[in-house]
Design an enzyme around this catalytic site. Structure first.
Site, PDB file in Angstrom:
ATOM      1  N   ASN A  14       0.801  -1.230   0.000  1.00  0.00           N
ATOM      2  CA  ASN A  14       0.000   0.000   0.000  1.00  0.00           C
ATOM      3  C   ASN A  14       0.836   1.283   0.000  1.00  0.00           C
ATOM      4  O   ASN A  14       0.332   2.356   0.261  1.00  0.00           O
ATOM      5  CB  ASN A  14      -0.992   0.004   1.162  1.00  0.00           C
ATOM      6  CG  ASN A  14      -0.312  -0.044   2.505  1.00  0.00           C
ATOM      7  OD1 ASN A  14       0.909  -0.102   2.598  1.00  0.00           O
ATOM      8  ND2 ASN A  14      -1.095  -0.035   3.564  1.00  0.00           N
ATOM      9  N   CYS A  15       2.114   1.190  -0.319  1.00  0.00           N
ATOM     10  CA  CYS A  15       2.995   2.348  -0.388  1.00  0.00           C
ATOM     11  C   CYS A  15       2.788   3.081  -1.712  1.00  0.00           C
ATOM     12  O   CYS A  15       2.698   2.458  -2.768  1.00  0.00           O
ATOM     13  CB  CYS A  15       4.441   1.851  -0.251  1.00  0.00           C
ATOM     14  SG  CYS A  15       5.689   3.020  -0.752  1.00  0.00           S
TER      15      CYS A  15
END
Length: 119
Positions: A14-15
């Site tokens: 989720n970066c």
């Protein structure tokens, strides 16, 4: 890169920077295998090799939230051994993404570097 040799991209799903890297790889038709090093726990085993190939200073993310959460003692007098220990303990300290393609290691995402290595 050949179509039969997918590169490996390591990071945290989720970066935002990872999302940019995935989008670039997809847009350029590059086959890749994603390894979430927070979940898979592969970081510690790979860190010495990555540090030898890219440099521990490049791997250590000193701009992120995790770095700011460390104590002053943890952040002081960082050398390679201490950096590797911290990154193994806190995988979020590893700059993302780490792309391993045909023996070349790229740390962080820069479209021009990806284009150079993955042509």
């Amino acid at each position: 890169m050949t179509a039969t040799t997918p590169c490996r991209i390591y990071g945290i799903k989720n970066c935002d920077t990872m999302k940019k890297a995935f989008a670039w790889l997809d847009a350029h038709g590059v086959a890749y295998e994603f390894i979430d090093y927070k979940k898979a726990g592969v970081a510690e085993a790979r860190l010495p090799d990555w540090a030898a190939r890219a440099g521990w200073e490049k791997l250590l993310n000193t701009r992120g939230l995790m770095w700011r959460k460390l104590s002053d003692d943890e952040r002081s007098a960082v050398d390679e051994a201490k950096a590797l220990k911290l990154m193994a303990q806190y995988p979020a300290l590893i700059k993302r993404p780490v792309l391993d393609a045909d023996g070349r290691l790229l740390v962080g995402f820069a479209p021009e570097n990806y284009a150079e290595v993955l042509k």
